[in-house]
Design an enzyme around this catalytic site. Structure first.
Site, PDB file in Angstrom:
ATOM      1  N   ALA A   1       0.845  -1.193   0.000  1.00 43.29           N
ATOM      2  CA  ALA A   1       0.000   0.000   0.000  1.00 43.29           C
ATOM      3  C   ALA A   1       0.881   1.243   0.000  1.00 43.29           C
ATOM      4  CB  ALA A   1      -0.915  -0.011   1.224  1.00 43.29           C
TER       5      ALA A   1
ATOM      6  N   GLY B   1       2.549  -8.913   6.390  1.00 42.26           N
ATOM      7  CA  GLY B   1       2.830  -8.066   7.537  1.00 42.26           C
ATOM      8  C   GLY B   1       2.594  -6.621   7.181  1.00 42.26           C
ATOM      9  N   GLY B   2       2.092  -5.836   8.133  1.00 42.07           N
ATOM     10  CA  GLY B   2       1.866  -4.428   7.879  1.00 42.07           C
ATOM     11  C   GLY B   2       0.954  -4.216   6.683  1.00 42.07           C
ATOM     12  N   ASP B   3       1.443  -3.469   5.701  1.00 43.74           N
ATOM     13  CA  ASP B   3       0.658  -3.181   4.499  1.00 43.74           C
ATOM     14  C   ASP B   3       1.207  -3.933   3.287  1.00 43.74           C
ATOM     15  OD1 ASP B   3       3.010  -1.785   4.434  1.00 43.74           O
ATOM     16  OD2 ASP B   3       2.182   0.013   3.515  1.00 43.74           O
ATOM     17  N   GLU B   4       1.790  -5.098   3.532  1.00 45.38           N
ATOM     18  CA  GLU B   4       2.422  -5.899   2.480  1.00 45.38           C
ATOM     19  C   GLU B   4       1.633  -7.187   2.256  1.00 45.38           C
ATOM     20  OE1 GLU B   4       6.809  -4.371   3.941  1.00 45.38           O
ATOM     21  OE2 GLU B   4       6.248  -6.478   4.133  1.00 45.38           O
TER      22      GLU B   4
END
Length: 203
Positions: free
Chosen positions: A56, A96-99
């Site tokens: 993102a 993980g996160g925006d991945e």
């Protein structure tokens, strides 16, 4: 134990496995479940598969300016869009996160068209529960066994990740060349990207 109780127990175990295999916020597969399904797809479909990495764009700014509930809404929207784009047989995971990562059956002659479609889908604004609209976008990289010369998941992921960073914030998906697979990496991710370190696990 009666046969009915045994059947009910098996159904409950399957439901538990499905629940624990997915990330609650996005409904996407956790890393281990994503990896297992991705490897099965690569083994079954060979050169007719693609691995797609998605980041993102400017996600931290969404959290910082609009708050974490808005960030959660963006992640949930991305999860739904990736699932709709990839279809039910694909392996779609949040790393993980925006991945995010997707492995799916995708013939080479449709790759560019489908990637352009994905970029457009991920660029559609997200409407929050309170009616506010969040402008979103994503950077996309892809790798295929026939181009990079390997059907190994780690090699494909490394190539797609490096291609993604070549096209970061350009609004265009980048397809990995063989050279992308030689970029230095940590746990299959481009070295130096957020969440990687020589001694830590990738995000």
């Amino acid at each position: 134990m009666s046969s009915l109780l045994r059947v009910q127990g098996r159904i409950g175990q399957r439901a538990l496995l499905l629940t624990t295999a997915a990330v609650p916020l996005t409904g996407l597969l956790r890393r281990d479940a994503y990896t297992a399904r991705a490897r099965r797809l690569l083994a079954c479909h060979g050169d007719d598969t693609a691995l797609v990495m998605v980041d993102a764009d400017h996600f931290k700014a969404v959290n910082d300016t609009l708050g974490h509930p808005a960030g959660d809404a963006v992640l949930a929207a991305f999860g739904a869009r990736l699932t709709a784009w990839a279809g039910p047989r694909a392996s779609v995971g949040r790393l993980g996160g925006d991945e995010f990562a997707v492995v799916l059956e995708l013939p080479a002659d449709r790759l560019e068209q489908r990637l352009a479609q994905l970029v457009r889908m991920l660029r559609t604004p997200v409407v929050l529960d309170d009616g506010r609209t969040v402008d979103v976008a994503a950077s996309v990289g892809a790798a295929t066994p026939d181009i990079v010369g390997s059907s190994d998941l780690a090699v494909l992921q490394r190539g797609a990740d490096a291609a993604l960073y070549d096209g970061k914030h350009t609004g265009h998906a980048v397809i990995a060349a063989m050279a992308h697979t030689t970029v230095a990496s940590v746990n299959g991710r481009r070295a130096g990207r957020p969440g990687t370190s020589l001694r830590g696990r990738a995000a």
